[in-house]
Design a protein around this motif. Structure first.
Motif, short mmCIF file in Angstrom:
data_model
loop_
_atom_site.label_atom_id
_atom_site.label_comp_id
_atom_site.label_asym_id
_atom_site.label_seq_id
_atom_site.Cartn_x
_atom_site.Cartn_y
_atom_site.Cartn_z
N CYS A 37 -7.23 0.36 0.30
CA CYS A 37 -6.40 -0.50 1.14
C CYS A 37 -7.26 -1.17 2.21
O CYS A 37 -7.99 -0.49 2.93
N CYS A 68 -5.63 0.32 5.92
CA CYS A 68 -5.75 1.71 6.36
C CYS A 68 -6.90 2.46 5.70
O CYS A 68 -7.21 3.58 6.08
N ASN A 104 0.30 4.05 1.12
CA ASN A 104 0.08 4.88 2.32
C ASN A 104 0.63 4.23 3.59
O ASN A 104 1.42 4.84 4.31
N CYS A 105 0.26 2.99 3.86
CA CYS A 105 0.65 2.37 5.14
C CYS A 105 1.68 1.25 4.97
O CYS A 105 2.22 0.77 5.97
N CYS A 162 0.86 -1.18 0.00
CA CYS A 162 0.00 0.00 0.00
C CYS A 162 0.90 1.24 0.00
O CYS A 162 1.84 1.31 0.81
ZN LIG Z 1 -2.84 1.05 3.49
#
Ligand SMILES: [Zn+2]
Length: 119
Positions: A99, A102, A71-72, A69
């Motif tokens: 995701c 998250c 983002n996370c 992912c």
């Molecule tokens: Zn994520």
């Protein structure tokens, strides 16, 4: 299709292709070893089997560690392989736009957590 998925929008399709290529490439020496098992010396058979398993393991490990992912950092290929139905993990991964860890959503993409899979 892929540009609205997490994997496609974060330019990770090449990682997935590399991983799957290594897995399929590793299958070649395994097939060769089993097809020619009568003609191979034990050393050559071992090298073919070990080499094939090494390539497959490396491809699988690389894919599960690198397809993440944006983002996370959740390992999306691992999520697909471990939680999505076996017959749909590839489609699940390529169409995933949110995701499952998250909730990060691809900009401009619609919410898609997968094929009704509880993760
Ligand atoms: Zn994520």
């Amino acid at each position: 299709m892929f540009h609205r998925s997490l994997v496609g929008s974060s330019n990770q399709v090449w990682k997935l292709c590399l991983s799957l290529s290594l897995v399929f490439l590793g299958a070649v020496p395994l097939v060769l070893a089993f097809v020619n098992i009568e003609q191979l010396t034990p050393e050559k058979g071992f090298l073919l089997v070990f080499g094939g398993l090494f390539l497959m393991g490396t491809g699988l490990l690389a894919g599960t560690l690198l397809v993440k992912c944006p983002n996370c950092g959740a390992k999306l290929l691992w999520k697909a392989l471990s939680a999505a139905p076996a017959s749909r993990w590839f489609t699940w991964l390529l169409t995933l736009s949110t995701c499952p860890v998250c909730g990060y959503n691809v900009p401009g993409g619609r919410q898609h957590h997968g094929l009704d899979v509880e993760l």
